[in-house]
Design a protein around this motif. Structure first.
Motif, PDB file in Angstrom:
ATOM      1  N   ALA A 488       1.013  -1.263  -0.042  1.00 54.95           N
ATOM      2  CA  ALA A 488      -0.089   0.110  -0.044  1.00 54.95           C
ATOM      3  C   ALA A 488       1.007   1.293  -0.221  1.00 54.95           C
ATOM      4  O   ALA A 488       1.832   1.285   0.574  1.00 54.95           O
ATOM      5  CB  ALA A 488      -1.162   0.170   1.168  1.00 54.95           C
ATOM      6  N   VAL A 489       0.386   2.105  -0.621  1.00 55.32           N
ATOM      7  CA  VAL A 489       1.070   3.440  -0.733  1.00 55.32           C
ATOM      8  C   VAL A 489       0.110   4.676  -0.321  1.00 55.32           C
ATOM      9  O   VAL A 489      -1.058   4.778  -1.168  1.00 55.32           O
ATOM     10  CB  VAL A 489       1.860   3.837  -2.025  1.00 55.32           C
ATOM     11  N   ILE A 490       0.291   5.351   0.703  1.00 53.72           N
ATOM     12  CA  ILE A 490      -0.492   6.639   1.069  1.00 53.72           C
ATOM     13  C   ILE A 490       0.348   7.787   0.976  1.00 53.72           C
ATOM     14  O   ILE A 490       1.465   7.744   1.522  1.00 53.72           O
ATOM     15  CB  ILE A 490      -0.941   6.244   2.475  1.00 53.72           C
ATOM     16  N   LYS A 491      -0.409   8.756   0.457  1.00 50.77           N
ATOM     17  CA  LYS A 491       0.352  10.204   0.382  1.00 50.77           C
ATOM     18  C   LYS A 491      -0.616  11.142   0.872  1.00 50.77           C
ATOM     19  O   LYS A 491      -1.757  11.410   0.612  1.00 50.77           O
ATOM     20  CB  LYS A 491       0.601  10.630  -0.938  1.00 50.77           C
ATOM     21  N   GLU A 492      -0.179  11.878   1.840  1.00 47.64           N
ATOM     22  CA  GLU A 492      -0.699  12.821   2.862  1.00 47.64           C
ATOM     23  C   GLU A 492      -0.445  14.377   2.590  1.00 47.64           C
ATOM     24  O   GLU A 492       0.629  14.492   2.472  1.00 47.64           O
ATOM     25  CB  GLU A 492      -0.785  12.410   4.299  1.00 47.64           C
ATOM     26  N   ALA A 493      -1.448  15.167   2.661  1.00 47.34           N
ATOM     27  CA  ALA A 493      -1.081  16.466   2.788  1.00 47.34           C
ATOM     28  C   ALA A 493      -1.155  17.042   4.110  1.00 47.34           C
ATOM     29  O   ALA A 493      -2.056  16.584   5.044  1.00 47.34           O
ATOM     30  CB  ALA A 493      -2.176  17.204   1.749  1.00 47.34           C
ATOM     31  N   PHE A 494      -0.437  17.909   4.643  1.00 43.33           N
ATOM     32  CA  PHE A 494      -0.438  18.667   5.868  1.00 43.33           C
ATOM     33  C   PHE A 494      -0.115  17.820   7.115  1.00 43.33           C
ATOM     34  O   PHE A 494       0.137  18.447   8.178  1.00 43.33           O
ATOM     35  CB  PHE A 494      -1.819  19.093   5.900  1.00 43.33           C
ATOM     36  N   ASP A 495       0.332  16.558   6.874  1.00 41.63           N
ATOM     37  CA  ASP A 495       0.977  15.651   7.904  1.00 41.63           C
ATOM     38  C   ASP A 495       0.084  15.833   9.296  1.00 41.63           C
ATOM     39  O   ASP A 495       0.710  15.951  10.261  1.00 41.63           O
ATOM     40  CB  ASP A 495       2.317  16.504   8.380  1.00 41.63           C
ATOM     41  N   ARG A 496      -1.084  15.464   9.005  1.00 38.51           N
ATOM     42  CA  ARG A 496      -2.108  15.511  10.248  1.00 38.51           C
ATOM     43  C   ARG A 496      -2.432  14.007  11.079  1.00 38.51           C
ATOM     44  O   ARG A 496      -2.926  14.164  12.227  1.00 38.51           O
ATOM     45  CB  ARG A 496      -3.279  16.033  10.029  1.00 38.51           C
ATOM     46  N   VAL A 497      -2.211  13.055  10.355  1.00 35.48           N
ATOM     47  CA  VAL A 497      -2.602  11.836  10.704  1.00 35.48           C
ATOM     48  C   VAL A 497      -1.696  11.504  11.690  1.00 35.48           C
ATOM     49  O   VAL A 497      -0.339  11.529  11.583  1.00 35.48           O
ATOM     50  CB  VAL A 497      -2.652  10.769   9.570  1.00 35.48           C
ATOM     51  N   GLN A 498      -2.165  10.912  12.863  1.00 31.91           N
ATOM     52  CA  GLN A 498      -1.370  10.522  14.069  1.00 31.91           C
ATOM     53  C   GLN A 498      -1.570   9.094  14.408  1.00 31.91           C
ATOM     54  O   GLN A 498      -0.289   8.444  14.824  1.00 31.91           O
ATOM     55  CB  GLN A 498      -1.545  11.260  15.395  1.00 31.91           C
ATOM     56  N   SER A 499      -2.361   8.392  13.927  1.00 34.41           N
ATOM     57  CA  SER A 499      -2.642   6.912  14.082  1.00 34.41           C
ATOM     58  C   SER A 499      -3.632   6.417  13.007  1.00 34.41           C
ATOM     59  O   SER A 499      -4.727   7.106  12.906  1.00 34.41           O
ATOM     60  CB  SER A 499      -3.177   6.822  15.493  1.00 34.41           C
ATOM     61  N   PHE A 500      -3.332   5.249  12.522  1.00 37.90           N
ATOM     62  CA  PHE A 500      -4.259   4.794  11.578  1.00 37.90           C
ATOM     63  C   PHE A 500      -4.315   3.249  11.543  1.00 37.90           C
ATOM     64  O   PHE A 500      -3.285   2.668  11.920  1.00 37.90           O
ATOM     65  CB  PHE A 500      -4.134   5.573   9.989  1.00 37.90           C
ATOM     66  N   GLU A 501      -5.312   2.560  10.675  1.00 35.64           N
ATOM     67  CA  GLU A 501      -5.029   1.205  10.628  1.00 35.64           C
ATOM     68  C   GLU A 501      -5.576   0.664   9.109  1.00 35.64           C
ATOM     69  O   GLU A 501      -6.469   1.487   8.730  1.00 35.64           O
ATOM     70  CB  GLU A 501      -5.833   0.495  11.362  1.00 35.64           C
ATOM     71  N   LEU A 502      -5.194  -0.166   8.456  1.00 38.15           N
ATOM     72  CA  LEU A 502      -5.679  -0.747   7.170  1.00 38.15           C
ATOM     73  C   LEU A 502      -6.515  -1.855   7.455  1.00 38.15           C
ATOM     74  O   LEU A 502      -6.019  -2.853   8.396  1.00 38.15           O
ATOM     75  CB  LEU A 502      -4.477  -1.137   6.288  1.00 38.15           C
ATOM     76  N   GLN A 503      -7.719  -2.087   6.959  1.00 39.55           N
ATOM     77  CA  GLN A 503      -8.643  -2.769   7.217  1.00 39.55           C
ATOM     78  C   GLN A 503      -9.179  -3.484   6.018  1.00 39.55           C
ATOM     79  O   GLN A 503      -9.143  -3.000   4.874  1.00 39.55           O
ATOM     80  CB  GLN A 503      -9.880  -2.387   7.944  1.00 39.55           C
ATOM     81  N   HIS A 504      -9.627  -4.949   5.791  1.00 38.59           N
ATOM     82  CA  HIS A 504     -10.476  -5.420   4.879  1.00 38.59           C
ATOM     83  C   HIS A 504     -11.575  -5.917   5.532  1.00 38.59           C
ATOM     84  O   HIS A 504     -11.818  -6.322   6.554  1.00 38.59           O
ATOM     85  CB  HIS A 504      -9.515  -6.476   3.914  1.00 38.59           C
TER      86      HIS A 504
END
Length: 555
Positions: A488-504
């Motif tokens: 997976a490749v994720i590109k974020e603007a503004f650098d706001r995410v602090q915690s995440f998870e990938l789910q199916h």
């Protein structure tokens, strides 16, 4: 014979239905600038936007930090009470303002035009209007900023334009039973601007979604073009105008209608102390991707209450100018394409030349789709050696690590014919998720240009965005059928995410298969091959509304 008569009948019907519309448009040439008048603007590619007014004393956002009623927009949430905001001008004395210095900076930055806020939504006039007392010449400063800027631009040979907000939260007649009186006031102010300050190249409206009827825009356009026959008008007064205006985002590839992205050098339009400023890499990346999408960049700075532009912003613009003095041939006077912008970068073209701006080298090297014209020459504009191999299945470019520039490596391809003849070519990323149906828990102001699909369109110039104050959100994609992926490749603007998870999705439940903290500009995650149809990025914590350029999975 019957078939021929049917064709003729259909053609006549078409002309009857639409011919009147064409004739009507022909009778209203003031609705659109001529191709000749647009030529300089489309070749310029880079302009300076300036948001400034008494609010700089507080360091808050212009217009939007004013509290109280916002007729047409609901009640305000601005942090400055109306009686305070509306009286800031009484202490506004920017004695360090020097129009010649601002213009010189714009030119040193490689900018070809300047657009200044003559009046924002707060209704304060930065020029000596005879129609209001709420103006800069009634401040302790007493000088007409619009006049000094117009004079400085004319003297230096820099094209000049003025932002003007049709909404006016200060005017007592605006969007009331007396709105017609406000319209006459607004038209009167624009008559002053178009009459008193010499040649005006641009009028930049900001109508906040108002209709042409709200501003009596057809009559307004007619008046403006009678006074300034060669002026360029944007699309924010309820009419299409001469160009589109994506805001705080790079416009999509569009070579059939001019466009200009307006983007801030920091986060706020007006000056804010210690506001986070874009790096040189971010600034140049933005400029290149705008040009590569066949658009312009109107890049904003907010001067300080003293009248000076913040030194670090000055330095950043000077750095951009130094880069353009070396490589400006790949920006000015070019058209976007033939390769459409992609994760790797963008391309521009001029005559028989294609400039390939490689902003992010893929790990496996760069191979672009086939070109329908023969490559007869190649070189590195940024210095060094490039090996270009043209084959039926693509064009491969190889550059030694030592010759790869940290921001932009520019490969020049010489073709055996005009690059303009080549239809736009999209670079396939190979993402399993590209173009698939997507949904999200939140979309910024429910605007389609920021919806979930933008994270899966394989276009780094568009983004999924959420409302301010959002601290958790999810983004889902339906792959259409079960597919296998391991990266997976994720590109974020503004650098706001602090915690995440990938789910199916497994049955009716969501199962987590990867976790992370910060995402940043680009985060790549690898995992054991997984087969699923439904995929979710679940953002658990963010400092403010999460915004993603792209989210993709690969085999």
């Amino acid at each position: 014979m019957r078939s021929f008569l049917q064709v003729v009948s259909a053609l006549l019907l078409f002309l009857c239905l639409y011919g009147a519309g064409w004739a009507q448009d022909a009778d209203k040439p003031y609705l659109k600038a001529s191709d000749a008048d647009m030529q300089w603007w489309e070749e310029a590619r880079f302009g300076l936007f300036i948001h400034w007014g008494p609010v700089s004393i507080k360091g808050t956002e212009i217009g939007w930090s004013r509290g109280g009623e916002r007729r047409g927009q609901g009640s305000g949430r601005g942090e400055i009470p109306v009686d305070v905001y509306d009286n800031l001008y009484k202490e506004f004395n920017p004695v360090e303002f020097n129009a010649d210095e601002w213009v010189a900076l714009a030119q040193e930055a490689g900018m070809k035009y300047l657009v200044f806020t003559s009046k924002h939504h707060d209704g304060f006039s930065m020029f000596d209007s005879q129609l209001t007392e709420y103006k800069i010449t009634n401040s302790p400063f007493k000088r007409d900023v619009v006049k000094e800027l117009a004079d400085a631009c004319h003297k230096a040979g820099l094209r000049v334009g003025f932002y003007y907000s049709p909404p006016d939260w200060h005017h007592p007649d605006y969007r009331t039973a007396n709105h017609a009186k406000y319209i006459e006031y607004m038209h009167g102010q624009l008559r002053e601007i178009c009459t008193n300050y010499g040649q005006i190249d641009i009028i930049w409206f900001d109508g906040l979604g108002g209709t042409a009827q709200d501003w009596d825009s057809e009559r307004l356009f007619k008046m403006i073009r009678e006074l300034q026959p060669h002026v360029i008008l944007n699309n924010r007064a309820g009419l299409p105008g001469d160009h589109d205006t994506p805001e705080q985002t790079i416009g999509r590839f569009q070579n059939d209608r001019p466009w200009e992205s307006c983007i801030t050098i920091c986060r706020q339009w007006a000056w804010k102390p210690d506001d986070k400023m874009k790096s040189l890499e971010e600034c140049l990346d933005t400029l290149v991707r705008c040009a590569g999408g066949d658009g312009n960049l109107l890049f904003n700075v907010g001067p300080m209450p003293t009248g000076a532009i913040e030194p670090r912003q000055v330095e950043r613009l000077q750095e951009m100018g130094a880069w353009l003095r070396q490589y400006g041939e790949s920006i000015y006077g070019t058209r976007g394409g033939p390769y459409m912008p992609g994760p790797w970068g963008a391309s521009t073209s001029k005559g028989n030349r294609v400039y390939v701006h490689i902003l992010d080298w893929p790990e496996e090297g760069l191979t672009l789709p086939p070109l329908p014209k023969k490559i007869v020459a190649s070189s590195l504009l940024t210095g060094g050696v490039v090996t270009v191999t043209q084959a039926e299945d693509g064009v491969r470019m190889e550059v030694a690590d030592a010759d790869r520039k940290p921001i932009d490596t520019i490969v020049v391809l010489g073709l055996d014919g005009p690059a303009a003849d080549i239809p736009p070519i999209k670079w396939p990323s190979g993402a399993v998720s590209e173009g698939k149906a997507a949904t999200a828990s939140n979309v910024y102001q429910a605007m389609s240009e920021y919806d979930a699909s933008k994270a899966f369109d394989d276009n780094d110039a568009t983004r999924w965005a959420t409302d301010g104050g959002t601290h958790a959100a999810w983004l889902e994609v339906d792959l259409g059928a079960p597919a296998t992926f391991s990266r997976a490749v994720i590109k974020e603007a503004f650098d706001r995410v602090q915690s995440f998870e990938l789910q199916h999705k497994a049955g009716e439940a969501w199962e987590t298969f990867a976790r992370g903290t910060k995402i940043g500009e680009r985060r790549e995650m690898k995992f054991k091959p997984l087969t699923a149809q439904y995929l979710r990025l679940n953002i658990l914590e963010a400092t403010d509304g999460p915004t993603l350029w792209e989210f993709h999975v690969f085999k």
